[in-house]
Design an enzyme around this catalytic site. Sequence first.
Site, short mmCIF file in Angstrom:
data_model
loop_
_atom_site.label_atom_id
_atom_site.label_comp_id
_atom_site.label_asym_id
_atom_site.label_seq_id
_atom_site.Cartn_x
_atom_site.Cartn_y
_atom_site.Cartn_z
N ARG A 1 7.70 14.31 24.02
CA ARG A 1 6.71 14.81 23.21
C ARG A 1 6.71 16.17 24.02
O ARG A 1 5.85 17.02 23.01
CB ARG A 1 5.41 14.06 24.57
CG ARG A 1 5.20 12.67 24.29
CD ARG A 1 4.46 11.75 24.99
NE ARG A 1 3.90 10.59 24.39
CZ ARG A 1 4.69 9.40 24.33
NH1 ARG A 1 6.11 10.04 24.37
NH2 ARG A 1 4.33 8.48 23.39
N GLY B 1 15.05 4.98 21.04
CA GLY B 1 14.27 5.31 19.54
C GLY B 1 13.05 5.80 19.59
O GLY B 1 12.79 6.26 18.20
N ASP C 1 7.98 -1.81 29.34
CA ASP C 1 9.03 -1.17 30.15
C ASP C 1 9.54 -1.69 31.42
O ASP C 1 10.31 -1.37 32.44
CB ASP C 1 9.34 0.71 29.74
CG ASP C 1 9.80 1.35 28.64
OD1 ASP C 1 9.42 0.41 28.12
OD2 ASP C 1 9.19 2.30 28.29
N LYS D 1 14.11 -4.14 22.04
CA LYS D 1 14.14 -2.42 22.77
C LYS D 1 16.11 -2.27 22.81
O LYS D 1 16.53 -3.06 22.11
CB LYS D 1 13.86 -2.76 24.14
CG LYS D 1 12.11 -2.63 23.53
CD LYS D 1 11.15 -1.48 24.56
CE LYS D 1 9.65 -1.99 24.74
NZ LYS D 1 9.22 -1.16 23.33
N ARG E 1 15.49 -8.22 24.91
CA ARG E 1 15.01 -8.14 27.03
C ARG E 1 14.72 -9.00 27.20
O ARG E 1 15.24 -9.77 28.58
CB ARG E 1 14.29 -6.73 27.57
CG ARG E 1 14.81 -5.45 27.57
CD ARG E 1 14.17 -4.23 27.84
NE ARG E 1 14.53 -2.76 27.74
CZ ARG E 1 13.68 -1.86 27.89
NH1 ARG E 1 12.59 -1.99 27.94
NH2 ARG E 1 14.81 -0.76 28.18
N ARG F 1 17.28 -0.79 31.62
CA ARG F 1 16.11 -1.01 32.51
C ARG F 1 16.42 -2.47 33.41
O ARG F 1 16.15 -2.63 34.03
CB ARG F 1 14.56 -1.00 31.48
CG ARG F 1 14.75 0.04 31.47
CD ARG F 1 13.01 0.30 31.35
NE ARG F 1 12.59 1.80 30.32
CZ ARG F 1 12.77 2.61 30.97
NH1 ARG F 1 12.43 2.77 32.63
NH2 ARG F 1 12.68 4.16 30.46
O1 LIG Z 1 6.03 6.95 23.34
C1 LIG Z 1 7.01 6.33 24.42
O2 LIG Z 1 7.38 6.80 25.36
C2 LIG Z 1 7.39 4.50 24.53
C3 LIG Z 1 6.93 3.80 24.13
C4 LIG Z 1 7.45 2.90 24.28
O3 LIG Z 1 7.74 2.09 23.41
P1 LIG Z 1 6.79 0.69 22.37
O4 LIG Z 1 5.82 1.39 22.05
O5 LIG Z 1 7.93 0.57 20.77
O6 LIG Z 1 6.60 0.11 22.27
C5 LIG Z 1 8.54 2.49 25.32
O7 LIG Z 1 8.94 0.87 25.27
C6 LIG Z 1 9.73 3.63 25.17
O8 LIG Z 1 10.30 3.42 26.23
C7 LIG Z 1 8.62 5.14 25.38
C1 LIG Z 2 12.41 1.20 25.04
C2 LIG Z 2 12.88 2.43 26.13
O1 LIG Z 2 13.51 3.77 24.54
P1 LIG Z 2 13.40 4.49 23.40
O2 LIG Z 2 12.23 3.31 22.84
O3 LIG Z 2 13.08 5.44 23.32
O4 LIG Z 2 14.83 3.96 23.30
C3 LIG Z 2 13.09 3.03 27.47
O5 LIG Z 2 12.61 3.67 27.65
O6 LIG Z 2 13.22 1.41 28.05
#
Ligand SMILES: O=C(O)C1=C[C@@H](OP(=O)(O)O)[C@@H](O)[C@H](O)C1
Ligand SMILES: C=C(OP(=O)(O)O)C(=O)O
Length: 415
Positions: A18, A82, A299, A326, A330, A372
Amino acid sequence: MRITGDYVPPPSKSYTHRALVAAALADGESRVENPLISDDTLATVNAIESMGPRLLRDGDSIIARPSALSPPGDVVNCGESGTTIRFMASLASLTSGGYTILTGGPRLRERPMGPLLDALSQLGVRAESARGDGRPPLIVRGGGMPGGSAEIAASESSQYVSSILLSAPRSRDGVELRVSGMVSRTYVDATLSVMEAFGARYERSGYERFAVEPGGYRPTTFAVPGDYSSAAYPMALVAAVGGSLAVRGLGDLPQADAEIVRVLESMGASVRRIGHGDVVVESRGSLRGGEFDLRDSPDLLPVVAVLGLLASGRTVIRGIAHTRLKESDRPAALVEEIRRIGGSAALGDDWLEVEELRSPRDAVVDDHGDHRIFMAFAVASAALGGRFALARSRSYTKSYPGFIEDMMHLGLEIY
Ligand SMILES: O=C(O)C1=C[C@@H](OP(=O)(O)O)[C@@H](O)[C@H](O)C1
Ligand SMILES: C=C(OP(=O)(O)O)C(=O)O
């Protein structure tokens, strides 16, 4: 085995992503202190730099030198991150023109992006999935984000919302987002904290409506806190085997996985706050199972499932449907690996039930390519005296490159 010591977790992955985005969009030079350097955050650094801004290492900081955004000279590879591909989808609309193509590794290309593309279209951006299935590769047309009002369904991911919010201060007319069914809500609080630190102006009504004014970002210095998601592994280990661990530098900004504190407490460990952002976990090493809702802290699922193996009785975890989307599916991966080591687990659409592991079996655990899952089973293996092994993998470099070293520092042989 008891563990006693002091531990400094790695910097937060979520805050690093961010802060880099906001710093790259500010109208002057910013400093991001204590950024996480890992596969995922480097994917964000590379993606941003491919659009023009420079992100320069300076000791333990990254200096951001913003510039007008231009379309990248090649496709942008977001690896398996992601957060990166979703945040870049909105950022790419702010390039001067042309097209940005965002892609990534095999699993990332299976992960959904549709509701984000749909909301961007409502804001006047042309953003599409190359194969028309809502998944990467994504093609985003530059030329600016006109803005206006959009509705977005966020039951798969909060990252859709964070993505648009982060780029919204640079929209032409401002952005109103009306959000339904959002999961992982605390991550949006983290997004807004960073936007605030960089001087963006917004209004919100709970997690249903956000209105961001145009006006850009002010340059600033932003210090990334320690990562609760990463700290959760050694905290869980100490809770399970007994001992006392001081965890330093977690700060007091919103972090979804600060929920690990409540989980450990309700399983029987004690967690004390000492001063600004430090906590001490103390445990006699006998945990009891419990019922947890991880809808806003997804997570934590792998580590809480492993805690369920190490605690007496039964542990029920709810609010997990979105964790299928994810780095791996998971819940399915956890059930497979729990059974492999002799445990018992059951799975429903939105819940996972784990029994105490009474007779662990020699086995080699597969992490399904998921950092994870790897780190959670490393904790289980260490707590059970190295009873089972992990197939060699470097998946943990996604979020926690120093994981093995830190665990060895705490006195464990996990390889
Ligand atoms: O915005 C972020 O930094 C994240 C949001 C979460 O994802 P989701 O919003 O898709 O659940 C989390 O699982 C990911 O590891 C990091
Ligand atoms: C889901 C995760 O990350 P991202 O969605 O950024 O791939 C994570 O760090 O567990």
